[in-house]
Enzyme design. Structure first.
Site, short mmCIF file in Angstrom:
data_model
loop_
_atom_site.label_atom_id
_atom_site.label_comp_id
_atom_site.label_asym_id
_atom_site.label_seq_id
_atom_site.Cartn_x
_atom_site.Cartn_y
_atom_site.Cartn_z
N GLU A 111 6.14 -10.29 13.64
CA GLU A 111 5.62 -10.81 14.90
C GLU A 111 6.03 -12.27 15.10
O GLU A 111 6.39 -12.69 16.19
CB GLU A 111 4.09 -10.68 14.91
CG GLU A 111 3.48 -10.98 16.27
CD GLU A 111 2.01 -10.70 16.32
OE1 GLU A 111 1.40 -11.04 17.34
OE2 GLU A 111 1.44 -10.14 15.34
N ARG A 159 0.82 -1.21 0.00
CA ARG A 159 0.00 0.00 0.00
C ARG A 159 0.85 1.26 0.00
O ARG A 159 0.40 2.32 -0.43
CB ARG A 159 -0.99 -0.04 1.16
CG ARG A 159 -2.09 -1.09 0.91
CD ARG A 159 -3.01 -1.28 2.10
NE ARG A 159 -2.35 -1.82 3.26
CZ ARG A 159 -2.19 -3.13 3.53
NH1 ARG A 159 -2.66 -4.03 2.69
NH2 ARG A 159 -1.57 -3.52 4.61
#
Length: 175
Positions: A95, A58
């Site tokens: 993560e 994006r």
């Protein structure tokens, strides 16, 4: 309306308990998209910026529009293996695991002023990798611009602690 009003929240995506901040609704509205682009570049009005680096994916949409408004070049920073030609790379933490970001080795010339752009700042790992790549090529990162900041995840603090200017249009609590 503010930029935040154009962003849709999708609960439990991509995993239970996550509130996904979806900027595609912002991109799909001409007024909202224009507002976001104008506000992303506002802190750098009057600053000569040579290149805008956009983080996959994006950040390409936003970065291309910001580069156009600034009359600057655009530099795509992509996941490993997506760019043709010679590249340099920087690993960063996710993560659960690691990933690698790449940029063409001739995308930024020494001394060029570069603005890093992405849609969302979470832990700051991807942005930190992008800033490292800008530095490795001799560029001068003038700052980072994001539509959304998730301050609870610490990305802003990480980037500011390393001396980088961070601009975000809105923030959401949580992750």
């Amino acid at each position: 309306m503010s930029v935040k009003d154009y962003i849709r929240t999708i609960p439990d995506f991509p995993a239970p308990g996550i509130m996904f901040r979806d900027v595609t609704t912002l991109f799909g509205d001409p007024r909202g998209f224009r507002m976001a682009v104008d506000q992303l570049l506002l802190p750098w009005a009057g600053v000569r910026i040579n290149k805008v680096a956009g983080l996959e994916a994006r950040g390409f949409i936003l970065g291309g529009a910001v580069a156009h408004q600034l009359s600057a070049g655009f530099v795509p920073m992509r996941k490993k293996g997506k760019l043709p030609g010679r590249t340099i790379e920087q690993a960063y933490k996710l993560e659960y695991g690691t990933a690698v970001l790449e940029v063409h080795d001739d995308a930024i010339r020494p001394g060029e002023k570069v603005l890093l752009v992405d849609d969302l700042l979470a832990t700051g790992g991807t942005a930190e990798a992008g800033l490292s790549l800008i530095g490795q090529l001799g560029g001068d990162a003038v700052g980072c611009a994001f539509v959304v900041d998730l301050p609870d995840l610490g990305g802003r603090q990480l980037l500011e602690t390393t001396g980088h200017r961070v601009h975000a249009l809105c923030s959401f609590a949580g992750h």
